[in-house]
Design a protein around this motif. Structure first.
Motif, PDB file in Angstrom:
ATOM      1  N   SER A  56       0.811  -1.224   0.000  1.00  0.00           N
ATOM      2  CA  SER A  56       0.000   0.000   0.000  1.00  0.00           C
ATOM      3  C   SER A  56       0.842   1.271   0.000  1.00  0.00           C
ATOM      4  O   SER A  56       0.339   2.358  -0.300  1.00  0.00           O
ATOM      5  N   THR A  57       2.145   1.149   0.309  1.00  0.00           N
ATOM      6  CA  THR A  57       3.009   2.327   0.348  1.00  0.00           C
ATOM      7  C   THR A  57       3.481   2.740  -1.040  1.00  0.00           C
ATOM      8  O   THR A  57       3.420   3.913  -1.421  1.00  0.00           O
ATOM      9  N   ASN A  58       3.946   1.773  -1.839  1.00  0.00           N
ATOM     10  CA  ASN A  58       4.498   2.110  -3.154  1.00  0.00           C
ATOM     11  C   ASN A  58       3.812   1.376  -4.304  1.00  0.00           C
ATOM     12  O   ASN A  58       4.255   1.481  -5.454  1.00  0.00           O
ATOM     13  N   GLN A  59       2.747   0.622  -3.999  1.00  0.00           N
ATOM     14  CA  GLN A  59       1.961  -0.084  -5.010  1.00  0.00           C
ATOM     15  C   GLN A  59       2.736  -1.178  -5.738  1.00  0.00           C
ATOM     16  O   GLN A  59       2.324  -1.636  -6.806  1.00  0.00           O
ATOM     17  N   LYS A  60       3.845  -1.608  -5.169  1.00  0.00           N
ATOM     18  CA  LYS A  60       4.599  -2.699  -5.790  1.00  0.00           C
ATOM     19  C   LYS A  60       3.980  -4.050  -5.417  1.00  0.00           C
ATOM     20  O   LYS A  60       3.280  -4.165  -4.418  1.00  0.00           O
ATOM     21  N   SER A  61       4.268  -5.043  -6.233  1.00  0.00           N
ATOM     22  CA  SER A  61       3.714  -6.378  -6.030  1.00  0.00           C
ATOM     23  C   SER A  61       4.766  -7.292  -5.410  1.00  0.00           C
ATOM     24  O   SER A  61       5.964  -7.015  -5.477  1.00  0.00           O
ATOM     25  N   THR A  62       4.308  -8.394  -4.824  1.00  0.00           N
ATOM     26  CA  THR A  62       5.209  -9.338  -4.172  1.00  0.00           C
ATOM     27  C   THR A  62       5.159 -10.681  -4.876  1.00  0.00           C
ATOM     28  O   THR A  62       4.087 -11.259  -5.063  1.00  0.00           O
ATOM     29  N   THR A  63       6.327 -11.165  -5.272  1.00  0.00           N
ATOM     30  CA  THR A  63       6.452 -12.462  -5.935  1.00  0.00           C
ATOM     31  C   THR A  63       6.800 -13.529  -4.908  1.00  0.00           C
ATOM     32  O   THR A  63       7.617 -13.314  -4.019  1.00  0.00           O
ATOM     33  N   VAL A  93      10.744  -5.055  -8.219  1.00  0.00           N
ATOM     34  CA  VAL A  93      11.521  -3.813  -8.200  1.00  0.00           C
ATOM     35  C   VAL A  93      10.776  -2.648  -8.831  1.00  0.00           C
ATOM     36  O   VAL A  93      11.115  -1.480  -8.590  1.00  0.00           O
ATOM     37  N   VAL A  94       9.771  -2.918  -9.672  1.00  0.00           N
ATOM     38  CA  VAL A  94       9.036  -1.841 -10.321  1.00  0.00           C
ATOM     39  C   VAL A  94       7.535  -2.035 -10.124  1.00  0.00           C
ATOM     40  O   VAL A  94       7.086  -3.110  -9.739  1.00  0.00           O
ATOM     41  N   VAL A  95       6.783  -0.988 -10.371  1.00  0.00           N
ATOM     42  CA  VAL A  95       5.320  -1.052 -10.281  1.00  0.00           C
ATOM     43  C   VAL A  95       4.765  -1.585 -11.600  1.00  0.00           C
ATOM     44  O   VAL A  95       5.094  -1.069 -12.675  1.00  0.00           O
ATOM     45  N   SER A  96       3.938  -2.625 -11.536  1.00  0.00           N
ATOM     46  CA  SER A  96       3.336  -3.197 -12.733  1.00  0.00           C
ATOM     47  C   SER A  96       1.999  -2.529 -13.022  1.00  0.00           C
ATOM     48  O   SER A  96       1.229  -2.222 -12.102  1.00  0.00           O
ATOM     49  N   CYS A  97       1.714  -2.340 -14.301  1.00  0.00           N
ATOM     50  CA  CYS A  97       0.499  -1.619 -14.703  1.00  0.00           C
ATOM     51  C   CYS A  97      -0.696  -2.528 -14.924  1.00  0.00           C
ATOM     52  O   CYS A  97      -1.808  -2.049 -15.134  1.00  0.00           O
ATOM     53  N   SER A  98      -0.496  -3.835 -14.903  1.00  0.00           N
ATOM     54  CA  SER A  98      -1.609  -4.753 -15.109  1.00  0.00           C
ATOM     55  C   SER A  98      -1.319  -6.080 -14.427  1.00  0.00           C
ATOM     56  O   SER A  98      -0.164  -6.385 -14.096  1.00  0.00           O
ATOM     57  N   SER A  99      -2.362  -6.879 -14.222  1.00  0.00           N
ATOM     58  CA  SER A  99      -2.186  -8.191 -13.605  1.00  0.00           C
ATOM     59  C   SER A  99      -1.399  -9.124 -14.513  1.00  0.00           C
ATOM     60  O   SER A  99      -0.673 -10.005 -14.051  1.00  0.00           O
ATOM     61  N   THR A 100      -1.524  -8.923 -15.834  1.00  0.00           N
ATOM     62  CA  THR A 100      -0.751  -9.735 -16.784  1.00  0.00           C
ATOM     63  C   THR A 100       0.738  -9.441 -16.664  1.00  0.00           C
ATOM     64  O   THR A 100       1.575 -10.356 -16.617  1.00  0.00           O
ATOM     65  N   GLU A 101       1.077  -8.166 -16.578  1.00  0.00           N
ATOM     66  CA  GLU A 101       2.481  -7.780 -16.444  1.00  0.00           C
ATOM     67  C   GLU A 101       3.091  -8.327 -15.172  1.00  0.00           C
ATOM     68  O   GLU A 101       4.224  -8.820 -15.164  1.00  0.00           O
ATOM     69  N   VAL A 102       2.347  -8.252 -14.086  1.00  0.00           N
ATOM     70  CA  VAL A 102       2.878  -8.694 -12.802  1.00  0.00           C
ATOM     71  C   VAL A 102       3.098 -10.208 -12.795  1.00  0.00           C
ATOM     72  O   VAL A 102       4.043 -10.719 -12.188  1.00  0.00           O
ATOM     73  N   GLU A 103       2.242 -10.953 -13.503  1.00  0.00           N
ATOM     74  CA  GLU A 103       2.409 -12.407 -13.596  1.00  0.00           C
ATOM     75  C   GLU A 103       3.651 -12.753 -14.413  1.00  0.00           C
ATOM     76  O   GLU A 103       4.406 -13.658 -14.058  1.00  0.00           O
ATOM     77  N   TYR A 104       3.873 -12.018 -15.504  1.00  0.00           N
ATOM     78  CA  TYR A 104       5.058 -12.257 -16.316  1.00  0.00           C
ATOM     79  C   TYR A 104       6.330 -11.966 -15.529  1.00  0.00           C
ATOM     80  O   TYR A 104       7.332 -12.686 -15.630  1.00  0.00           O
ATOM     81  N   ARG A 105       6.308 -10.908 -14.746  1.00  0.00           N
ATOM     82  CA  ARG A 105       7.489 -10.584 -13.932  1.00  0.00           C
ATOM     83  C   ARG A 105       7.748 -11.673 -12.895  1.00  0.00           C
ATOM     84  O   ARG A 105       8.898 -12.004 -12.610  1.00  0.00           O
ATOM     85  N   ALA A 106       6.691 -12.223 -12.332  1.00  0.00           N
ATOM     86  CA  ALA A 106       6.843 -13.290 -11.350  1.00  0.00           C
ATOM     87  C   ALA A 106       7.463 -14.534 -11.981  1.00  0.00           C
ATOM     88  O   ALA A 106       8.362 -15.164 -11.418  1.00  0.00           O
ATOM     89  N   MET A 107       6.976 -14.880 -13.183  1.00  0.00           N
ATOM     90  CA  MET A 107       7.524 -16.060 -13.865  1.00  0.00           C
ATOM     91  C   MET A 107       8.968 -15.839 -14.289  1.00  0.00           C
ATOM     92  O   MET A 107       9.792 -16.762 -14.268  1.00  0.00           O
ATOM     93  N   THR A 108       9.307 -14.597 -14.653  1.00  0.00           N
ATOM     94  CA  THR A 108      10.675 -14.282 -15.045  1.00  0.00           C
ATOM     95  C   THR A 108      11.651 -14.441 -13.883  1.00  0.00           C
ATOM     96  O   THR A 108      12.740 -14.990 -14.027  1.00  0.00           O
ATOM     97  N   SER A 109      11.256 -13.967 -12.708  1.00  0.00           N
ATOM     98  CA  SER A 109      12.115 -14.092 -11.520  1.00  0.00           C
ATOM     99  C   SER A 109      12.200 -15.535 -11.027  1.00  0.00           C
ATOM    100  O   SER A 109      13.171 -15.918 -10.382  1.00  0.00           O
ATOM    101  N   THR A 110      11.175 -16.331 -11.336  1.00  0.00           N
ATOM    102  CA  THR A 110      11.185 -17.736 -10.921  1.00  0.00           C
ATOM    103  C   THR A 110      12.099 -18.574 -11.807  1.00  0.00           C
ATOM    104  O   THR A 110      12.762 -19.494 -11.340  1.00  0.00           O
ATOM    105  N   THR A 111      12.183 -18.224 -13.094  1.00  0.00           N
ATOM    106  CA  THR A 111      12.992 -18.996 -14.054  1.00  0.00           C
ATOM    107  C   THR A 111      14.020 -18.104 -14.715  1.00  0.00           C
ATOM    108  O   THR A 111      13.882 -17.753 -15.889  1.00  0.00           O
ATOM    109  N   PRO A 112      15.080 -17.692 -13.972  1.00  0.00           N
ATOM    110  CA  PRO A 112      16.077 -16.790 -14.542  1.00  0.00           C
ATOM    111  C   PRO A 112      16.918 -17.497 -15.615  1.00  0.00           C
ATOM    112  O   PRO A 112      17.088 -18.673 -15.593  1.00  0.00           O
TER     113      PRO A 112
END
Length: 275
Positions: free
Chosen positions: A229-236, A256-275
């Motif tokens: 709620s402080t910076n609107q960032k998501s947690t993976t 590390v960044v604020v995502s603009c959509s639920s699709t973007e945030v899911e892609y970022r989560a998968m990216t950090s999971t499978t570097p």
């Protein structure tokens, strides 16, 4: 101290060189600590030197399985030629982690360590809670009154961080309360107590590494959207299973960044999971 220094000299733990011009050596001192087993019984006094720490990685390729007794013996003989080693028998307790063996596999737990944390917290009740964190909780740095002395809060959170080595079920909750160690408030303190009461309820929960599983690596990931709620960032959050049933890695981390959509945030989560 003489025996310790002799062992370091014998294994060529360092090279003595001249100090570069204009540089100062890092001071060190001997610290003695009584080492105890899982039952609280003292083993020997161990001395350690605090100062400059140098870590090294030695790689030797051998194909050894858990039931390859000859291979294990051969590896020990190779190591003992270069390092001071003692045969301590079957592993039972190491740096706060209890290890049990059974036909099903290896069980790892930190029940004694949890007991120590609960004593540090001085909980005056016997209340237990079935979840590590309240549902849909959102903490901010300005919640209620700041603690006049945050020492205990910081000590407990530090202990909880170490506990996540085995207890993946508290990874997210500890991730949340650890964000406020600089200036915790009474609300954040209640969050730590919530985790402790959950640990009291699940103190003897263990992590199993089964002896037989298929050779398969799989991973799972999940994410909230703008949960901070402080910076609107998501947690993976993610976890890896190796050999089908063995949980070997997990993490809960703010993106590390604020995502603009639920699709973007899911892609970022998968990216950090499978570097």
């Amino acid at each position: 101290m003489t025996e310790e220094l002799s062992a370091l000299h014998k294994t060529y733990a360092w090279d003595l060189i001249s100090l570069p011009p204009g540089k100062r050596a890092i001071g060190s001192c001997w610290v003695y600590k009584i080492k105890i087993d899982s039952h609280g019984t003292a083993l020997f006094i161990k001395s350690t030197s605090h100062g400059c720490i140098i870590l090294s990685l030695y790689v030797h390729y051998m194909i050894i399985t858990g039931d390859d007794d000859n291979g294990i013996i051969e590896l020990k003989l190779k190591l003992v030629r270069h390092f001071e080693m003692k045969e301590l028998g079957t592993l039972r307790y190491f740096v706060g982690i209890e290890v049990a063996h059974s036909p099903r596999g290896y069980l790892l737990s930190q029940s004694k360590y949890i007991g120590t944390i609960l004593k540090q917290a001085h909980l005056s009740d016997t209340q237990t809670i079935a979840s590590s964190l309240e549902l849909d909780v959102h903490y901010t740095s300005s919640d209620r009154v700041h603690l006049s002395d945050p020492t205990l809060y910081r000590t407990l959170v530090g202990s909880l961080v170490y506990l996540t080595i085995i207890r993946s079920d508290i990874a997210y909750a500890v991730h949340v309360v650890s964000q406020f160690v600089v200036s915790p408030t009474t609300v954040h303190w209640v969050g730590v107590l919530h985790i402790l009461r959950y640990l009291r309820c699940t103190q003897f929960q263990s992590l199993l590494f089964p002896t037989s599983s298929s050779l398969e690596l799989c991973a799972y990931s999940d994410v909230d959207w703008g949960g901070d709620s402080t910076n609107q960032k998501s947690t993976t959050g993610f976890c890896f299973f190796f050999l089908e049933d063995s949980l070997i890695s997990w993490k809960s981390k703010t993106q590390v960044v604020v995502s603009c959509s639920s699709t973007e945030v899911e892609y970022r989560a998968m990216t950090s999971t499978t570097p």
